[in-house]
Design a protein around this motif. Structure first.
Motif, PDB file in Angstrom:
ATOM      1  N   PRO A   1       0.818  -1.224   0.000  1.00  0.00           N
ATOM      2  CA  PRO A   1       0.000   0.000   0.000  1.00  0.00           C
ATOM      3  C   PRO A   1       0.848   1.269   0.000  1.00  0.00           C
ATOM      4  CG  PRO A   1      -0.866  -1.575   1.565  1.00  0.00           C
ATOM      5  CD  PRO A   1       0.437  -2.126   1.081  1.00  0.00           C
ATOM      6  N   MET A   2       1.991   1.202   0.696  1.00  0.00           N
ATOM      7  CA  MET A   2       2.873   2.382   0.712  1.00  0.00           C
ATOM      8  C   MET A   2       3.449   2.635  -0.671  1.00  0.00           C
ATOM      9  SD  MET A   2       4.902   1.923   4.263  1.00  0.00           S
ATOM     10  CE  MET A   2       4.203   0.586   5.187  1.00  0.00           C
ATOM     11  N   ILE A   3       3.867   1.542  -1.349  1.00  0.00           N
ATOM     12  CA  ILE A   3       4.381   1.699  -2.712  1.00  0.00           C
ATOM     13  C   ILE A   3       3.307   2.320  -3.594  1.00  0.00           C
ATOM     14  CG2 ILE A   3       5.189   0.451  -4.738  1.00  0.00           C
ATOM     15  CD1 ILE A   3       6.361  -1.636  -2.908  1.00  0.00           C
ATOM     16  N   LEU A   4       2.083   1.806  -3.473  1.00  0.00           N
ATOM     17  CA  LEU A   4       1.005   2.318  -4.312  1.00  0.00           C
ATOM     18  C   LEU A   4       0.739   3.785  -3.996  1.00  0.00           C
ATOM     19  CD1 LEU A   4      -1.424  -0.722  -4.242  1.00  0.00           C
ATOM     20  CD2 LEU A   4       0.151  -0.037  -6.052  1.00  0.00           C
ATOM     21  N   MET A   5       0.824   4.135  -2.709  1.00  0.00           N
ATOM     22  CA  MET A   5       0.608   5.532  -2.338  1.00  0.00           C
ATOM     23  C   MET A   5       1.687   6.421  -2.946  1.00  0.00           C
ATOM     24  SD  MET A   5      -1.201   7.710  -0.985  1.00  0.00           S
ATOM     25  CE  MET A   5      -2.237   7.772   0.436  1.00  0.00           C
ATOM     26  N   GLU A   6       2.937   5.924  -2.907  1.00  0.00           N
ATOM     27  CA  GLU A   6       4.020   6.706  -3.515  1.00  0.00           C
ATOM     28  C   GLU A   6       3.781   6.872  -5.020  1.00  0.00           C
ATOM     29  OE1 GLU A   6       6.403   8.524  -2.220  1.00  0.00           O
ATOM     30  OE2 GLU A   6       5.431   7.957  -0.324  1.00  0.00           O
ATOM     31  N   MET A   7       3.295   5.790  -5.632  1.00  0.00           N
ATOM     32  CA  MET A   7       3.010   5.877  -7.064  1.00  0.00           C
ATOM     33  C   MET A   7       1.938   6.923  -7.332  1.00  0.00           C
ATOM     34  SD  MET A   7       3.146   1.884  -8.180  1.00  0.00           S
ATOM     35  CE  MET A   7       2.656   2.181  -9.859  1.00  0.00           C
ATOM     36  N   ALA A   8       0.913   6.929  -6.499  1.00  0.00           N
ATOM     37  CA  ALA A   8      -0.153   7.923  -6.669  1.00  0.00           C
ATOM     38  C   ALA A   8       0.416   9.329  -6.512  1.00  0.00           C
ATOM     39  CB  ALA A   8      -1.268   7.678  -5.659  1.00  0.00           C
ATOM     40  N   LYS A   9       1.343   9.480  -5.558  1.00  0.00           N
ATOM     41  CA  LYS A   9       1.948  10.806  -5.358  1.00  0.00           C
ATOM     42  C   LYS A   9       2.724  11.222  -6.587  1.00  0.00           C
ATOM     43  CE  LYS A   9       2.257  10.825  -0.363  1.00  0.00           C
ATOM     44  NZ  LYS A   9       3.096  10.502   0.803  1.00  0.00           N
ATOM     45  N   ILE A  10       3.463  10.269  -7.159  1.00  0.00           N
ATOM     46  CA  ILE A  10       4.232  10.594  -8.363  1.00  0.00           C
ATOM     47  C   ILE A  10       3.291  10.954  -9.505  1.00  0.00           C
ATOM     48  CG2 ILE A  10       5.823   9.645 -10.080  1.00  0.00           C
ATOM     49  CD1 ILE A  10       7.030   7.970  -7.826  1.00  0.00           C
ATOM     50  N   GLU A  11       2.136  10.300  -9.548  1.00  0.00           N
ATOM     51  CA  GLU A  11       1.163  10.634 -10.595  1.00  0.00           C
ATOM     52  C   GLU A  11       0.720  12.085 -10.545  1.00  0.00           C
ATOM     53  OE1 GLU A  11      -2.157   7.996 -10.478  1.00  0.00           O
ATOM     54  OE2 GLU A  11      -1.224   6.527 -11.787  1.00  0.00           O
ATOM     55  N   GLY A  12       0.848  12.703  -9.387  1.00  0.00           N
ATOM     56  CA  GLY A  12       0.630  14.149  -9.332  1.00  0.00           C
ATOM     57  C   GLY A  12      -0.742  14.607  -8.888  1.00  0.00           C
ATOM     58  N   HIS A  13      -1.461  13.822  -8.111  1.00  0.00           N
ATOM     59  CA  HIS A  13      -2.764  14.281  -7.623  1.00  0.00           C
ATOM     60  C   HIS A  13      -2.575  15.297  -6.503  1.00  0.00           C
ATOM     61  CE1 HIS A  13      -4.344  11.126 -10.063  1.00  0.00           C
ATOM     62  NE2 HIS A  13      -3.539  10.261  -9.469  1.00  0.00           N
ATOM     63  N   ILE A  14      -3.560  16.170  -6.343  1.00  0.00           N
ATOM     64  CA  ILE A  14      -3.303  17.344  -5.510  1.00  0.00           C
ATOM     65  C   ILE A  14      -4.027  17.319  -4.170  1.00  0.00           C
ATOM     66  CG2 ILE A  14      -2.699  18.902  -7.386  1.00  0.00           C
ATOM     67  CD1 ILE A  14      -6.105  19.074  -5.946  1.00  0.00           C
ATOM     68  N   ALA A  15      -4.696  16.220  -3.859  1.00  0.00           N
ATOM     69  CA  ALA A  15      -5.340  16.167  -2.548  1.00  0.00           C
ATOM     70  C   ALA A  15      -5.117  14.788  -1.956  1.00  0.00           C
ATOM     71  CB  ALA A  15      -6.832  16.452  -2.659  1.00  0.00           C
ATOM     72  N   VAL A  16      -5.017  14.750  -0.633  1.00  0.00           N
ATOM     73  CA  VAL A  16      -4.800  13.481   0.040  1.00  0.00           C
ATOM     74  C   VAL A  16      -5.946  12.532  -0.273  1.00  0.00           C
ATOM     75  CG1 VAL A  16      -4.491  12.391   2.271  1.00  0.00           C
ATOM     76  CG2 VAL A  16      -3.486  14.618   1.837  1.00  0.00           C
ATOM     77  N   SER A  17      -7.165  13.060  -0.312  1.00  0.00           N
ATOM     78  CA  SER A  17      -8.308  12.180  -0.572  1.00  0.00           C
ATOM     79  C   SER A  17      -8.201  11.552  -1.958  1.00  0.00           C
ATOM     80  CB  SER A  17      -9.613  12.956  -0.448  1.00  0.00           C
ATOM     81  OG  SER A  17      -9.602  14.075  -1.292  1.00  0.00           O
ATOM     82  N   ILE A  18      -7.745  12.329  -2.948  1.00  0.00           N
ATOM     83  CA  ILE A  18      -7.588  11.750  -4.294  1.00  0.00           C
ATOM     84  C   ILE A  18      -6.467  10.722  -4.281  1.00  0.00           C
ATOM     85  CG2 ILE A  18      -7.187  12.275  -6.719  1.00  0.00           C
ATOM     86  CD1 ILE A  18      -8.110  15.091  -6.193  1.00  0.00           C
ATOM     87  N   LEU A  19      -5.380  11.055  -3.617  1.00  0.00           N
ATOM     88  CA  LEU A  19      -4.266  10.106  -3.526  1.00  0.00           C
ATOM     89  C   LEU A  19      -4.755   8.782  -2.957  1.00  0.00           C
ATOM     90  CD1 LEU A  19      -1.412  12.348  -2.085  1.00  0.00           C
ATOM     91  CD2 LEU A  19      -1.519  11.337  -4.350  1.00  0.00           C
ATOM     92  N   GLU A  20      -5.540   8.869  -1.892  1.00  0.00           N
ATOM     93  CA  GLU A  20      -6.015   7.639  -1.264  1.00  0.00           C
ATOM     94  C   GLU A  20      -6.956   6.887  -2.193  1.00  0.00           C
ATOM     95  OE1 GLU A  20      -7.398   8.045   2.699  1.00  0.00           O
ATOM     96  OE2 GLU A  20      -5.350   8.369   3.400  1.00  0.00           O
ATOM     97  N   ALA A  21      -7.827   7.628  -2.872  1.00  0.00           N
ATOM     98  CA  ALA A  21      -8.761   6.957  -3.777  1.00  0.00           C
ATOM     99  C   ALA A  21      -7.995   6.244  -4.890  1.00  0.00           C
ATOM    100  CB  ALA A  21      -9.738   7.971  -4.355  1.00  0.00           C
ATOM    101  N   LYS A  22      -6.959   6.915  -5.424  1.00  0.00           N
ATOM    102  CA  LYS A  22      -6.210   6.309  -6.532  1.00  0.00           C
ATOM    103  C   LYS A  22      -5.449   5.090  -6.051  1.00  0.00           C
ATOM    104  CE  LYS A  22      -7.400   9.202  -9.637  1.00  0.00           C
ATOM    105  NZ  LYS A  22      -8.154   8.860 -10.819  1.00  0.00           N
ATOM    106  N   SER A  23      -4.811   5.200  -4.892  1.00  0.00           N
ATOM    107  CA  SER A  23      -4.030   4.049  -4.462  1.00  0.00           C
ATOM    108  C   SER A  23      -4.967   2.912  -4.049  1.00  0.00           C
ATOM    109  CB  SER A  23      -3.026   4.429  -3.377  1.00  0.00           C
ATOM    110  OG  SER A  23      -3.634   4.534  -2.140  1.00  0.00           O
ATOM    111  N   ALA A  24      -6.164   3.252  -3.551  1.00  0.00           N
ATOM    112  CA  ALA A  24      -7.141   2.199  -3.259  1.00  0.00           C
ATOM    113  C   ALA A  24      -7.538   1.476  -4.543  1.00  0.00           C
ATOM    114  CB  ALA A  24      -8.375   2.779  -2.585  1.00  0.00           C
ATOM    115  N   GLY A  25      -7.722   2.253  -5.618  1.00  0.00           N
ATOM    116  CA  GLY A  25      -8.085   1.632  -6.891  1.00  0.00           C
ATOM    117  C   GLY A  25      -7.021   0.671  -7.364  1.00  0.00           C
ATOM    118  N   LYS A  26      -5.768   1.092  -7.239  1.00  0.00           N
ATOM    119  CA  LYS A  26      -4.672   0.220  -7.665  1.00  0.00           C
ATOM    120  C   LYS A  26      -4.594  -1.025  -6.795  1.00  0.00           C
ATOM    121  CE  LYS A  26      -1.565   3.377  -9.952  1.00  0.00           C
ATOM    122  NZ  LYS A  26      -2.040   4.736  -9.657  1.00  0.00           N
ATOM    123  N   TYR A  27      -4.781  -0.844  -5.493  1.00  0.00           N
ATOM    124  CA  TYR A  27      -4.705  -1.976  -4.573  1.00  0.00           C
ATOM    125  C   TYR A  27      -5.817  -2.973  -4.883  1.00  0.00           C
ATOM    126  CZ  TYR A  27      -3.634  -4.268  -0.112  1.00  0.00           C
ATOM    127  OH  TYR A  27      -3.263  -5.165   0.861  1.00  0.00           O
TER     128      TYR A  27
END
Lengths: 767, 767
Positions: A443-469
């Motif tokens: 999950p941490m790797i996925l979160m880092e990936m979401a951060k690299i993708e460039g989303h601008i809110a924590v909630s979006i980051l979490e939603a994206k990494s949840a989708g990947k997970y």
């Protein structure tokens, strides 16, 4: 193939371990010294004080009131007691809706289980497949459980019609419940949004990719643009500073301070011996120094540097990134700006609703358009690699952890390694441990990936990494358990099979894996959830901090780690249960009770946790619901295709058209719900904005909106080193004794980070 | 397998037929009596009069100036002469951008062809596959053309690297050209929109699904809603009437009038014999009647009914559908309303940009939300059925057209049918003709499907049916030619194959089908395009009408049928050439010159047609470009996968990873372009709206916008029976002699349909 007694043993073990966790929790939570571990939410809200300190010292740490132990299960009714509206007030809509997902699981699966037990179990049990099979295929061992599964129905039997009818009934029932739930959550969200008090993000839009202008600064450019294009609505704006370096310094200083406190405490306890430290990395090597003196000096040095950096950020125009938070005179104006395109070039002046202040992910605000696209491409490819080659990184680590390579790199360890027990440990356990660790850090790797993708809110980051997970779990846990081997091997296998063979392969494997998944549910679902309520890790860390760092009540407050609903981890895992339940509802209904117990138990536990423990990081007003809805429907469609494949192995090919209707209808249902409800989660309707504006203008004609909004979107670093939390329930004090008022607490907190009031108010008001 | 001489023959035949068409066109277009067939566009614009009538009578019909015949090809430079900006002025942006697609084809394929001929042809020709093959597989006949194709390269040869490199080069080149073109078209569109004169649709938003209100009429409800929620911007609105019945009456009356004119003409020519007709269906049977008297009476009766119906529609509140055109004070206000959500419930008060008045498809404005979803589901399933079972409807018609069934239904035909020649015609040709007819009416079927789906503008209807036609051609013509059999059989074949086998099957078939596709290009592309310029069908119909119906100059004008760019048919067909060119660029480069000739020739022809013939039905400002772009990229991706499959049959499996990169990059490029450009085709930026508003306010402060917009969105039925055409080049009179002014023409047109001015101005101004 496991038989009933295997399952019984496994159920006994897992129930026992779950019970042990619960028992431990019931005892531990009554101890006053653990109060901050098990009830941090109440402390955060400022309506619970440290337990009274009168009486003997031991009472401060251990609860000696034995009557309380008798009622050790009374957290269950307590967790259920709080009504939903109060829960929303207390823990936010996100949490309240989150625990509704468990309730949704019950709503879906209890009727399905009753029907399946009433109809499918007798149909399966009276089947004669095994009688036939046991004659012809003696080598294939079928368990007793399979007698209750579809495997026991002979091929091309008329009985299979019952399964098809039930597939229809289950699909319609699931869709019906999902529709009602979507509607209900939508209503909850709209009601929540409508009844919200004034918040800065209601008036504010985030604009990114402000084009460079040779004559104007970013701030001037933003102001002129919005003054012209939103003439009656523009109010004020705030540019964004690139304060990443400063943030790093603040973190560093905090760390140094912790060390200083640690050594001071040590010194206080043993005043005869002045504590020492080493100058090198992490105090591990280097020259011996007087610790207190050393850290005090270091902190002073860093403070000076910080002041310089702070000045630089404020005064250097290059520290301003081409993004800004633009606030409007009314919610109506902000709703308009957020939903429309500003200029011809859609890669400039991109506007969107501003996330609430504590939700902003500041580091990503300045990424230009093209780079954003390239980042997404790279992360897409990386994610594909991660899923389909997910053993590659592990294989790499494992090679490093190999005996030969260890011997090569660290030859002096050779004699130690070659001892029998150590060798067997390295060879037997290390690979497994490495895999486990990788799955934990995934999950941490996925979160880092979401951060690299460039989303601008924590909630979006979490939603994206949840989708990947979710995708990862789907492919690597669900499919991976059915078709053994790595995802890459599976992919190859699927590619080499004909398209009509794939559902057959899966369909054939599904009934055989029922016992495996039952065990999985018990281990991950029952014991895992019970471990969640016990909170072992936070418990240990809190007490460690308490011993080494805590001096004052405020320190104790900081040592407290309430954690939060780990949305990007728990939700995708949860979806696995929906998937399993739906897939096995027609195949092996015996699995359903295990799922139902999981949902009921997890509902209790998480309701308790949300009420007593978790702190909310942000409030998205249940904006995650469309994702939840979609993923359950994905599970439903997978279940329909597996049944299709299973029946095609049962020589019931003429049933294919009947079953193909189901995924078509389900996809249509998904689209229908998307059109019907999703916009309530993505957009803000003008009518509601207008109503709120009009009401506010009538009730508070004197409101100074400009000063209200002025500092809302200041980088947290300029606010005192921490994200300012804005709760929505300022006057909720009908519970426990309110002693420390929040305001005063805040003040003292801010004071700790050495941010003088001068810095906090200079130069940051761009208008 | 065809050899080079076969192709030469086919090329000769098709070039000859194309030349014949061109020659016929060159001669026919010079005859004055055909002037309205070959130059209707100029008549429509009012800048060309009927050829001078002085001199001998014969000169009115036949051109006797033989010098003109010598310059029979001078239409080519004339077609090329008009510069693009003038073309946009003359024929609209849609047409100008449409013919750019042919130019785009040249831009893509000329450099690709040069490279392919320079690099791949030598590589292929010096291959040794056929020497090897001809020894081992004598039964498989390879044509001479295959010597120049990839088939001549032996398996696992190093030469295949050239094809892979070329695939990269071609992909990058195609994407580069597409990117530049997308950018250019976007600029053209933005410039066109920016320089447009004031148009009603710039200020107007279409709102649908107005909820019912017990206390208010639809009109009141709309006004109150927008007055409240767009307080400073709302100007006026117009409700939509359900006038379908009335429209049918008007059509009927028009038909009766045509008949009356026909018989009057007949009577004028032979005054001795009063023409008669029969009372029954289409005048085919029933009592004999005096024709002129009968039709005059019928028309009078219908006119009275029409007046009653007209009154009913205007006064009956139930004739108002829950939709309205809402106009705003500024483009800014309209842009805001069109792009935002109005209420919590996204299925109500749905707003979107109003299509321009002549683009509105009135019948679909009142479909409720749920019905719309159900319609889409049904049409989706029907389209799937149409593609994959597209022989079913044909089979049904063919059974009817079968000899036995004909004999059964019409036994008196038996002796005729049983004659040898008739029998062989029915058995040999009828099925083929039925298939041909089905393919001809397919676009109409698809258009009807789009109408049932419920889209509200003609441009959207055309875009949707073009999309469906594209998929149909892709599956049934391209794939269908490669993998023979019906689409349903293909699907079964693909499902039974493994996923990795599918590209192999296609890849293996591709080089063998090159000669077939070359013939296809010559028949459909060369001769077909030449037939387009000759306009045989409009020519015949015009002369028939001219003889039987035309009395006045106005009648002659109505008899003229300029036709229009049949976008939903020509564009998908055009895409097939892109697909073929891209697929064969690496496989059989010999096909490329044929494609290039097609693009060059079609460019000339369609430029001529757009300038001289076609009338524009509506102007969408090139909003179709994202579709064109996407479909070319789909072709590119298909070409990459076929090459992948082809190479995997060449035992070059290690090239797969290299080639898999290409589709990934192409998809990314598609997404990038979508983000970068597409919004310019879907949204209207606020900045541009503001600029236009400000400019207008400065230059025309006295403008009465309300009266300008009042009648713009009136149902065409209330405007005089025809859709009012609004051209954008009102004062473009620097060409030919302007005789009849448009205004006066309009007036006389409106007068013909018996619509008294009273009706045209009563009760339709809701505000």
């Amino acid at each position: 193939m496991a038989n009933v007694s295997d399952i019984t043993v496994s159920a006994a073990i897992n129930s026992l371990s779950a019970l042990l966790f619960l028992l431990a929790f019931a005892i531990f939570r009554l101890q006053p010294m653990n109060d901050r571990v098990y009830f941090p939410k109440w402390y955060l809200k400022g309506i619970r004080e440290a337990p009274s300190t009168s009486g003997p010292l031991v009472k401060k740490f251990v609860n000696l009131d034995f009557r309380m132990y008798l009622r050790f299960l009374n957290w269950v009714p307590a967790a259920l007691k709080m009504p939903e509206p109060e829960l929303i007030d207390h823990a936010g809509l996100d949490s309240a809706v989150y625990i509704r997902i468990y309730l949704l699981g019950l709503k879906i699966f209890v009727p399905i289980a009753i029907l399946a037990f009433g109809v499918l179990l007798p149909v399966n049990y009276t089947g004669k497949n095994f009688k036939i099979m046991s004659v012809s295929m003696k080598d294939l061992a079928f368990g007793e459980i399979d007698k209750f599964s579809i495997s026991n129905v002979e091929p091309a039997s008329k009985r299979l019609a019952a399964h098809i009818v039930m597939a229809y009934v289950f699909t319609f029932w699931t869709c019906y419940v999902l529709y009602k739930e979507y509607k209900h959550v939508t209503d909850m969200r709209l009601h929540f949004l409508a009844s919200q008090v004034r918040r800065p993000d209601q008036f504010t839009v985030l604009v990114r990719n402000v084009p460079a202008d040779p004559d104007e600064s970013v701030s001037e450019h933003v102001e002129h643009f919005f003054r012209v294009n939103h003439p009656d609505q523009y109010l004020v704006h705030k540019v964004v500073y690139n304060a990443n370096k400063l943030a790093k310094m603040v973190d560093q200083k905090k760390d140094l301070k912790n060390r200083l406190i640690y050594y001071s405490n040590k010194f206080e306890r043993r005043p005869d011996k002045r504590p020492t430290t080493k100058a090198g990395f992490w105090g591990l090597w280097g020259k011996k120094l007087d610790a207190i003196h050393y850290y005090t000096e270091e902190i002073e040095k860093l403070s000076k540097e910080e002041i310089v950096e702070r000045e630089r950020v404020i005064n250097d125009p290059k520290a301003v990134v081409p993004a800004a938070f633009v606030s409007f005179r009314s919610r109506w104006g902000a709703a308009i700006c957020a939903q429309t395109q500003q200029t011809k070039n859609p890669t400039r002046w991109i506007t969107m609703w501003a996330p609430e202040p504590r939700d902003v992910y500041w580091n990503n605000l300045s990424i230009p358009f093209l780079e954003l696209n390239v980042r997404k491409l790279i992360m897409g490819v990386a994610f594909f690699g991660l899923i389909f080659c997910y053993l590659f990184p592990i294989a790499f680590v494992q090679t490093l952890a190999n005996i030969e390579s260890i011997e090569k790199v660290l030859p002096f360890l050779k004699p130690l390694i070659n001892r029998g027990s150590v060798k067997s440990f390295i060879q037997g356990f290390l690979p497994g441990i490495v895999l486990k660790i990788f799955l934990l850090i995934l999950p941490m790797i996925l979160m880092e990936m979401a951060k690299i993708e460039g989303h601008i809110a924590v909630s979006i980051l979490e939603a994206k990494s949840a989708g990947k997970y979710h995708i990862f779990l789907l492919v690597n846990v669900f499919l991976g358990s059915i078709v053994t081997g790595t995802a890459l091997q599976q992919l190859k296998q699927f590619l080499d099979q004909s398209a009509s063979e794939i559902p057959k392969t899966v369909g054939l494997a599904i009934p055989m894996k029922a016992t495996f998944f039952i065990t999985y549910i018990m281990v991950d679902g029952w014991a895992g959830v019970a471990a969640e309520i016990f909170r072992l890790v936070p418990l240990v860390i809190y007490h460690l901090k308490n011993v080494f760092l805590v001096k004052t009540e405020k320190d104790r407050e900081e040592a407290m780690d309430p954690g939060s609903l780990a949305w990007p981890i728990t939700e995708p895992r949860l979806q696995l249960y929906f998937l399993l339940g739906l897939v096995y509802s027609t195949v092996t209904p015996l699995l359903l009770p295990f799922i139902i117990i999981f949902f009921a138990f997890a509902y209790l536990v998480f309701r308790h946790q949300v009420i007593n423990v978790y702190n909310q990081k942000y409030e998205s007003a249940a904006s995650f619901w469309p994702d939840v809805h979609r993923r359950i429907l994905i599970g439903l469609i997978i279940s329909q295709f597996t049944l299709l494949g299973l029946l095609s192995t049962k020589k019931a090919a003429n049933s294919t058209p009947f079953l193909l209707v189901l995924p078509v209808l389900t996809v249509w249902f998904y689209k229908f719900c998307k059109n019907r409800f999703e916009s309530a989660f993505r957009k803000f309707p003008l009518q509601d904005a207008m109503i709120k504006d009009t009401l506010e203008r009538a009730t508070e004609p004197q409101l100074d909106l400009k000063s209200y909004l002025k500092d809302a979107y200041m980088h947290p670093i300029f606010k005192g080193g921490e994200v300012e939390l804005m709760d929505f329930d300022e006057d909720d004090d009908d519970f426990h004794i309110v002693a420390t008022k929040r305001a005063s607490r805040r003040g003292s907190q801010a004071g700790t980070t050495d941010c003088s009031p001068d810095h906090r108010n200079t130069g940051f008001n761009a208008v």
